[in-house]
Design a protein around this motif. Structure first.
Motif, mmCIF file in Angstrom:
data_model
loop_
_atom_site.group_PDB
_atom_site.id
_atom_site.type_symbol
_atom_site.label_atom_id
_atom_site.label_comp_id
_atom_site.label_asym_id
_atom_site.label_seq_id
_atom_site.Cartn_x
_atom_site.Cartn_y
_atom_site.Cartn_z
ATOM 1 N N VAL A 7 20.087 13.965 17.343
ATOM 2 C CA VAL A 7 19.896 12.594 16.892
ATOM 3 C C VAL A 7 19.668 11.705 18.106
ATOM 4 N N LEU A 32 20.440 6.532 16.427
ATOM 5 C CA LEU A 32 20.620 7.225 15.139
ATOM 6 C C LEU A 32 19.465 6.993 14.167
ATOM 7 N N ALA A 33 18.290 6.646 14.688
ATOM 8 C CA ALA A 33 17.153 6.348 13.827
ATOM 9 C C ALA A 33 16.270 7.560 13.570
ATOM 10 N N PRO A 52 18.059 8.081 8.810
ATOM 11 C CA PRO A 52 17.153 8.431 9.911
ATOM 12 C C PRO A 52 15.853 9.078 9.428
#
Length: 123
Positions: A41, A45-46, A90
């Motif tokens: 990740v 955290l996208a 995400p």
């Protein structure tokens, strides 16, 4: 180096994605076992990079393309599972984890080397 937060979130994603593939993966990949070997990740955290291993399939690249074509559906199902735990679901990027193939290739090379050494010792 990933932070504890990234590692924890990656673990949650890995478990939930594994459950999704186990329950609903047969619809788009029949007779194929998909294993999520690793999830990485980004710090915000996208974006989640998901490494997959395919068993019982002739063409792993075709299987990967099939998974990529269903990425939005998988992300939606993931969002339904983790919506109360995160602010943003995400984006999912899928990759083939070729660790097993690499290990097999290295084993063959080492076997070949050891056979050559034995032949030299016998001579």
């Amino acid at each position: 180096m990933e932070s504890k937060r990234q590692q924890k979130f990656a673990g949650v994603l890995q478990q939930d994605l594994a459950a999704i593939f186990q329950r609903e993966g047969m619809s788009f990949l029949p007779n194929t076992l998909v294993t999520i070997t690793k999830v990485r990740v980004t710090p915000d955290l996208a974006i989640a990079r998901v490494f997959l291993s395919f068993f019982n399939t002739a063409n792993t690249q075709q299987s990967l393309q099939t998974v990529k074509s269903h990425a939005s559906e998988i992300r939606y199902k993931l969002g339904a599972r983790i919506k109360d735990q995160v602010r943003v679901i995400p984006q999912l990027e899928f990759f083939v984890d070729d660790t097993n193939e690499y290990v097999e290739r290295m084993d063959k090379i080492f076997d070949k080397i050891s056979k050559e050494d034995r032949q030299k010792d016998e001579e």
